[in-house]
Design a protein around this motif. Structure first.
Motif, short mmCIF file in Angstrom:
data_model
loop_
_atom_site.label_atom_id
_atom_site.label_comp_id
_atom_site.label_asym_id
_atom_site.label_seq_id
_atom_site.Cartn_x
_atom_site.Cartn_y
_atom_site.Cartn_z
N GLN A 102 5.53 8.77 -15.20
CA GLN A 102 4.28 8.19 -15.67
C GLN A 102 4.34 6.67 -15.82
O GLN A 102 3.40 5.97 -15.43
CB GLN A 102 3.86 8.83 -17.00
CG GLN A 102 2.43 8.51 -17.41
CD GLN A 102 1.42 8.95 -16.36
OE1 GLN A 102 1.46 10.08 -15.86
NE2 GLN A 102 0.50 8.06 -16.00
N GLU A 149 -2.47 -2.19 -8.36
CA GLU A 149 -3.68 -1.99 -7.54
C GLU A 149 -4.88 -2.70 -8.16
O GLU A 149 -5.72 -3.26 -7.44
CB GLU A 149 -3.96 -0.49 -7.40
CG GLU A 149 -2.95 0.23 -6.51
CD GLU A 149 -3.17 1.73 -6.49
OE1 GLU A 149 -3.80 2.25 -7.45
OE2 GLU A 149 -2.71 2.40 -5.55
N LYS A 150 -4.94 -2.70 -9.48
CA LYS A 150 -6.05 -3.35 -10.18
C LYS A 150 -6.02 -4.87 -9.98
O LYS A 150 -7.06 -5.53 -9.99
CB LYS A 150 -5.99 -2.99 -11.67
CG LYS A 150 -7.15 -3.52 -12.49
CD LYS A 150 -7.02 -3.08 -13.95
CE LYS A 150 -8.14 -3.65 -14.80
NZ LYS A 150 -8.00 -3.25 -16.22
N GLU A 153 0.84 -1.21 0.00
CA GLU A 153 0.00 0.00 0.00
C GLU A 153 0.87 1.25 0.00
O GLU A 153 0.62 2.21 -0.75
CB GLU A 153 -0.92 0.00 1.22
CG GLU A 153 -2.08 -0.98 1.12
CD GLU A 153 -2.89 -1.04 2.39
OE1 GLU A 153 -2.44 -0.44 3.41
OE2 GLU A 153 -3.96 -1.66 2.39
N GLY A 193 2.76 6.45 -6.91
CA GLY A 193 1.80 7.36 -7.53
C GLY A 193 2.23 8.81 -7.44
O GLY A 193 1.76 9.65 -8.21
N CYS A 243 2.69 1.67 -3.39
CA CYS A 243 1.80 2.21 -4.43
C CYS A 243 1.54 3.70 -4.22
O CYS A 243 1.46 4.48 -5.18
CB CYS A 243 0.49 1.43 -4.44
SG CYS A 243 0.61 -0.23 -5.13
N ILE A 283 3.90 5.28 -12.39
CA ILE A 283 2.52 5.51 -11.95
C ILE A 283 1.58 4.49 -12.59
O ILE A 283 0.71 3.91 -11.93
CB ILE A 283 2.08 6.95 -12.29
CG1 ILE A 283 2.90 7.96 -11.48
CG2 ILE A 283 0.59 7.13 -12.04
CD1 ILE A 283 2.70 9.40 -11.92
N ASP A 284 1.77 4.24 -13.89
CA ASP A 284 0.93 3.26 -14.60
C ASP A 284 1.13 1.86 -14.02
O ASP A 284 0.16 1.10 -13.88
CB ASP A 284 1.26 3.27 -16.08
CG ASP A 284 0.84 4.56 -16.77
OD1 ASP A 284 0.01 5.28 -16.19
OD2 ASP A 284 1.36 4.85 -17.87
N TRP A 290 -4.67 -6.46 -7.28
CA TRP A 290 -4.23 -6.52 -5.89
C TRP A 290 -4.35 -7.92 -5.28
O TRP A 290 -3.39 -8.48 -4.76
CB TRP A 290 -5.04 -5.52 -5.07
CG TRP A 290 -4.55 -5.27 -3.69
CD1 TRP A 290 -4.96 -5.85 -2.54
CD2 TRP A 290 -3.54 -4.33 -3.32
NE1 TRP A 290 -4.29 -5.35 -1.47
CE2 TRP A 290 -3.40 -4.40 -1.91
CE3 TRP A 290 -2.74 -3.42 -4.02
CZ2 TRP A 290 -2.51 -3.61 -1.20
CZ3 TRP A 290 -1.85 -2.64 -3.32
CH2 TRP A 290 -1.73 -2.74 -1.93
N ALA A 327 1.98 1.14 -10.95
CA ALA A 327 1.31 1.10 -9.65
C ALA A 327 -0.20 0.92 -9.81
O ALA A 327 -0.83 0.17 -9.05
CB ALA A 327 1.62 2.38 -8.87
N LYS A 328 -0.77 1.58 -10.79
CA LYS A 328 -2.22 1.43 -11.03
C LYS A 328 -2.55 0.00 -11.45
O LYS A 328 -3.58 -0.56 -11.03
CB LYS A 328 -2.67 2.41 -12.12
CG LYS A 328 -2.68 3.87 -11.66
CD LYS A 328 -3.13 4.79 -12.79
CE LYS A 328 -3.17 6.25 -12.31
NZ LYS A 328 -3.57 7.17 -13.42
N THR A 329 -1.71 -0.59 -12.28
CA THR A 329 -1.95 -1.97 -12.70
C THR A 329 -1.85 -2.92 -11.50
O THR A 329 -2.65 -3.86 -11.37
CB THR A 329 -0.93 -2.39 -13.78
OG1 THR A 329 -1.04 -1.50 -14.89
CG2 THR A 329 -1.17 -3.82 -14.24
#
Length: 408
Positions: free
Chosen positions: A339, A349-350, A327, A334, A330, A342-343, A352, A345-347
């Motif tokens: 970028q 989290e998706k 957590e 972020g 990420c 960041i991308d 998880w 990290a988003k993946t």
């Protein structure tokens, strides 16, 4: 008489079968053994197994046998049709060959053993047969062995795909993680959730149960995830750790490529950033240490690399700390201003749950990657296969751990 008795013992013939005569042609380098059954001999019904069935009529057949020294050997016999009171007239089985085969069981055993180790075309040249006949033999044998395969013990499955030929021709592989065997292979025109449902059907056709599969391991393909939810709703999905780590490798490389235009010291450093830290040579460690030196004007690539190292450390933590650590990772990723990071990290989290599930399942796609490499090595030796069906046949032959029930 002694000669015929020798061949009868070598072939394991039992009453009513016997060697009628032998023909040897040294010029043609050929041995022909003519077999026949004793007058009044009885046979088992091939349908119901009832014994004592008398011959109704007979027709001549021929089978290729193992070579006799350097000479080709053939068996010839009148194969009877028998009259069964329950089943009617049926063709009797012979003890040295399968119905419809032009080869003896011993020859088939040799062909299967050779095809596991070398291209089918090379096997054909070695044994003096056309490769088309051998492909028919192998497909029949693989089909029969798979029909009797038992998948009732399957609990953990890995999913991956491998290239069949250049372009976009792929097959999807499903492997048993506990027994390190290929369970199912199917053509994949494009990644499609339906292939997971096809595997479930095949699993249940072989005595397995979808509800008994506790774990699935795969990459982060949306199609595979959808298929897993639909076909194996009770199974936990673990994302392969190396595919997850590849997210950060890709992010670091994207940052490096964008920054290289302004920072020439990044030239020829691609694999320096992607290589695992423990695998770096002494000179490479010194080189990357210079690039990471905070006294120098900071490199964006160096910052992305530090995020990569921090993400690698996540796997070393005890399970109770891993989620909190991820957590925080990420959150800071972020805020990195990079970028690609960041991308990534988003993946993460998706996906998880599937990433954290690794701490319970401890499974990965390393084994199926090994199967993939064996299949690709076989393809390379053969310089490719004419059809996807041939490729799948070899995959089962090499990695299926099938029981062909052939003489050894």
């Amino acid at each position: 008489m002694a000669e015929r008795g020798l061949f009868e013992r070598a072939l394991g013939l039992e009453w009513p079968w016997r060697v009628e005569r032998t023909e040897f042609d040294a010029a043609e380098r050929r041995l022909d053994l003519h077999l026949d059954f004793e007058p009044g001999g009885t046979f088992d019904c091939p349908s119901c197994g009832r014994g004592g069935c008398k011959a109704h009529d007979a027709s001549g057949k021929r089978w290729r046998h193992l070579d006799f020294f350097q000479h080709r050997a053939y068996l010839h016999a009148r194969v009877p049709r028998v009259r069964c009171p329950a089943c009617g007239v049926r063709q009797a089985r012979v003890p040295w060959a399968e119905p419809g085969s032009g080869f003896t069981l011993w020859f088939e055993a040799l062909a299967v053993a050779l095809a596991r180790e070398m291209p089918v075309r090379a096997v054909a040249r070695l044994v003096g047969e056309h490769d088309t006949r051998l492909w028919r033999l192998l497909k029949r044998r693989v089909g029969e062995a798979r029909a009797e395969a038992d998948f009732s013990s399957v609990r953990a499955v890995a999913v991956d795909e491998t290239a069949c030929r250049r372009g976009h021709d792929h097959i999807t592989l499903f492997a048993d993680l506990d027994r390190s065997r290929l369970l199912y292979a199917t053509p994949t025109p494009g990644r499609d959730a339906s292939v997971v449902s096809l595997f479930r059907e095949d699993l249940e056709a072989h005595g397995g149960r979808a509800g008994s599969v506790r774990d699935l391991c795969m990459d982060m393909s949306a199609a595979y995830m959808k298929g897993a939810r639909e076909a194996f709703p009770e199974a936990g999905v673990t994302f392969d750790r190396f595919h997850v780590q590849r997210l950060m490798n890709r992010a670091v490389d994207e940052v490096r490529r964008a920054e290289r235009k302004e920072r020439p010291e990044l030239n020829r450093t691609r694999y320096l950033w992607l290589k695992r830290r423990g695998k770096l040579t002494a000179s490479q460690r010194e080189w990357i240490g210079e690039l990471l030196d905070p006294s120098r004007r900071s490199l964006k690539t160096a910052l992305a690399y530090r995020f990569k190292l921090a993400f690698e450390a996540f796997r070393t933590l005890p399970p109770r700390l891993a989620e909190v650590y991820l957590e925080r990772w990420c959150f800071w990723a972020g805020k990195s201003g990079l970028q690609p990071v960041i991308d990534a990290a988003k993946t993460i989290e998706k996906h998880w749950d599937g990433i954290l599930l690794w701490f319970r399942s401890r499974i990965g796609n390393g084994m199926i990657e090994g199967i993939n490499s064996l299949v690709q090595a076989a393809k390379a030796r053969a310089r490719g296969y004419r059809t996807t069906e041939n490729f799948i046949t070899v995959a089962y032959l090499v990695c299926g751990k099938l029981n062909f029930k052939l003489p050894t």
